[in-house]
Motif scaffolding. Structure first.
Motif, PDB file in Angstrom:
ATOM      1  N   PRO A 137     -64.750  18.061  40.074  1.00 38.81           N
ATOM      2  CA  PRO A 137     -64.143  18.267  41.175  1.00 38.81           C
ATOM      3  C   PRO A 137     -64.157  17.642  41.935  1.00 38.81           C
ATOM      4  O   PRO A 137     -63.267  16.955  42.378  1.00 38.81           O
ATOM      5  CB  PRO A 137     -64.543  19.830  41.504  1.00 38.81           C
ATOM      6  N   ASP A 138     -65.271  16.615  42.478  1.00 39.58           N
ATOM      7  CA  ASP A 138     -65.465  15.912  43.637  1.00 39.58           C
ATOM      8  C   ASP A 138     -64.288  14.145  43.414  1.00 39.58           C
ATOM      9  O   ASP A 138     -64.100  14.058  43.928  1.00 39.58           O
ATOM     10  CB  ASP A 138     -66.683  15.931  43.722  1.00 39.58           C
ATOM     11  N   GLU A 139     -65.028  14.261  41.448  1.00 33.59           N
ATOM     12  CA  GLU A 139     -63.570  13.006  41.458  1.00 33.59           C
ATOM     13  C   GLU A 139     -62.084  12.864  41.319  1.00 33.59           C
ATOM     14  O   GLU A 139     -61.748  12.428  42.600  1.00 33.59           O
ATOM     15  CB  GLU A 139     -64.058  13.049  40.295  1.00 33.59           C
ATOM     16  N   ILE A 140     -62.098  14.125  40.981  1.00 35.75           N
ATOM     17  CA  ILE A 140     -60.504  14.648  41.619  1.00 35.75           C
ATOM     18  C   ILE A 140     -60.180  14.460  42.708  1.00 35.75           C
ATOM     19  O   ILE A 140     -59.196  13.467  43.231  1.00 35.75           O
ATOM     20  CB  ILE A 140     -59.994  15.495  40.491  1.00 35.75           C
ATOM     21  N   ALA A 141     -61.146  15.531  43.265  1.00 37.65           N
ATOM     22  CA  ALA A 141     -60.395  15.180  44.897  1.00 37.65           C
ATOM     23  C   ALA A 141     -59.915  13.965  45.981  1.00 37.65           C
ATOM     24  O   ALA A 141     -59.660  13.921  46.654  1.00 37.65           O
ATOM     25  CB  ALA A 141     -61.160  16.252  46.047  1.00 37.65           C
ATOM     26  N   ALA A 142     -60.800  13.197  45.313  1.00 38.02           N
ATOM     27  CA  ALA A 142     -60.513  11.706  45.920  1.00 38.02           C
ATOM     28  C   ALA A 142     -59.829  11.358  45.431  1.00 38.02           C
ATOM     29  O   ALA A 142     -59.344  10.386  46.278  1.00 38.02           O
ATOM     30  CB  ALA A 142     -62.491  10.749  45.040  1.00 38.02           C
ATOM     31  N   VAL A 143     -59.181  11.086  43.707  1.00 35.67           N
ATOM     32  CA  VAL A 143     -58.155  10.394  43.640  1.00 35.67           C
ATOM     33  C   VAL A 143     -56.885  11.006  44.087  1.00 35.67           C
ATOM     34  O   VAL A 143     -56.241  10.427  44.814  1.00 35.67           O
ATOM     35  CB  VAL A 143     -58.177  10.718  42.108  1.00 35.67           C
ATOM     36  N   LEU A 144     -56.983  12.252  44.785  1.00 34.54           N
ATOM     37  CA  LEU A 144     -55.694  13.142  45.206  1.00 34.54           C
ATOM     38  C   LEU A 144     -55.932  12.404  46.402  1.00 34.54           C
ATOM     39  O   LEU A 144     -55.129  12.355  46.978  1.00 34.54           O
ATOM     40  CB  LEU A 144     -56.314  14.930  45.006  1.00 34.54           C
ATOM     41  N   ALA A 145     -57.145  12.780  47.267  1.00 37.31           N
ATOM     42  CA  ALA A 145     -56.770  12.210  48.206  1.00 37.31           C
ATOM     43  C   ALA A 145     -56.297  10.504  48.825  1.00 37.31           C
ATOM     44  O   ALA A 145     -55.621  10.032  49.540  1.00 37.31           O
ATOM     45  CB  ALA A 145     -58.224  11.904  49.307  1.00 37.31           C
ATOM     46  N   ALA A 146     -56.836   9.128  47.718  1.00 39.49           N
ATOM     47  CA  ALA A 146     -56.209   7.921  47.572  1.00 39.49           C
ATOM     48  C   ALA A 146     -55.060   7.826  47.441  1.00 39.49           C
ATOM     49  O   ALA A 146     -54.746   7.086  47.788  1.00 39.49           O
ATOM     50  CB  ALA A 146     -57.317   7.574  46.516  1.00 39.49           C
ATOM     51  N   TYR A 147     -54.251   8.995  46.605  1.00 41.49           N
ATOM     52  CA  TYR A 147     -52.920   8.721  46.099  1.00 41.49           C
ATOM     53  C   TYR A 147     -52.147   9.813  46.646  1.00 41.49           C
ATOM     54  O   TYR A 147     -51.075  10.301  46.371  1.00 41.49           O
ATOM     55  CB  TYR A 147     -52.565   8.930  44.954  1.00 41.49           C
ATOM     56  N   GLY A 148     -52.475  10.156  47.934  1.00 45.61           N
ATOM     57  CA  GLY A 148     -51.358  10.855  48.692  1.00 45.61           C
ATOM     58  C   GLY A 148     -51.211  12.508  48.034  1.00 45.61           C
ATOM     59  O   GLY A 148     -50.336  12.682  48.213  1.00 45.61           O
ATOM     60  N   VAL A 149     -52.003  13.182  47.536  1.00 41.62           N
ATOM     61  CA  VAL A 149     -51.641  14.022  47.088  1.00 41.62           C
ATOM     62  C   VAL A 149     -52.031  15.326  46.673  1.00 41.62           C
ATOM     63  O   VAL A 149     -53.303  15.117  47.483  1.00 41.62           O
ATOM     64  CB  VAL A 149     -51.589  14.209  45.337  1.00 41.62           C
ATOM     65  N   TYR A 150     -51.325  16.284  47.240  1.00 40.97           N
ATOM     66  CA  TYR A 150     -51.534  17.625  48.314  1.00 40.97           C
ATOM     67  C   TYR A 150     -51.257  18.996  46.065  1.00 40.97           C
ATOM     68  O   TYR A 150     -50.811  18.408  45.528  1.00 40.97           O
ATOM     69  CB  TYR A 150     -49.870  18.420  48.333  1.00 40.97           C
TER      70      TYR A 150
END
Ligand code: NI
Length: 199
Positions: A134-147
């Motif tokens: 979950p932490d890795e995915i949250a970081a990627v979502l933030a970096a790629y501007g994904v909601y």
């Protein structure tokens, strides 16, 4: 929840989705297009591949990466969008040779590597499916501007769904961000736009 509270809650979710969408569009348009938007969307990631192996953004260098964020339990937007991507690449062999479609999960709790492997195989052998903690995915979502946001489904065996933005991102062979595509367009339109950029 009372019906009125529920309505308010749903309204807030819808508002959040609209704001997230607007921020991505703003990010892209403010970047002035393909030339200098690269610094604003994307970035390094290391996630988990279909067989449990580590997969990084650098593993896709040399090919165009067509990146989509979604999840295997998605009832509509994800399978429809992935099928349009599959159809677009199938109709244009010159694209298929150069473009790797990649799905990154927005539902790391349910999307195991095995689940991703089975799911992306449905759309074609070149599709990749990545997940992570979950932490890795949250970081990627933030970096790629994904909601992406979990939404509880009352009285459903599915337990919850995930509301998420659904842009399709294109990155060049050098890893630079190139552009985003509207996920709603049909496969012919998507193929035509890909041909403008993929050389
Ligand atoms: Ni979806």
């Amino acid at each position: 929840m009372t019906p009125r509270l529920r309505l308010l809650f749903l309204g807030l979710i819808a508002l959040a989705a609209v704001l997230a969408t607007a921020s991505v569009v703003l990010l892209v348009t403010r970047g002035g297009g393909a030339a200098n938007a690269g610094s604003q969307i994307g970035g390094p990631f290391t996630l988990t591949g279909e067989d449990g192996q580590k997969v990084s953004d650098t593993d896709f260098r040399g090919r165009y990466m067509l990146l989509f964020f979604g999840f295997t339990h998605c009832p509509d937007v994800c399978p429809l969008t992935l099928q349009r991507i599959a159809d677009a690449l199938e109709a244009a062999p010159e694209l298929k040779d150069k473009v790797t479609p990649v799905l990154i999960s927005v539902d790391p709790e349910r999307d195991t590597p095995a689940a991703m492997k089975e799911y992306v195989a449905y759309f074609g052998p070149t599709f990749r499916g990545l997940t992570g903690s979950p932490d890795e995915i949250a970081a990627v979502l933030a970096a790629y501007g994904v909601y992406a946001r979990k939404v509880k489904l009352e009285g459903s065996a599915l337990d919850y769904t995930v509301d998420h933005s659904s842009f399709i991102y294109l990155f060049g062979p050098d890893g630079a961000f190139l552009t985003v595509f509207d996920p709603q367009q049909d496969s012919a339109a998507l193929a035509a736009k890909l041909k403008e950029t993929v050389k």
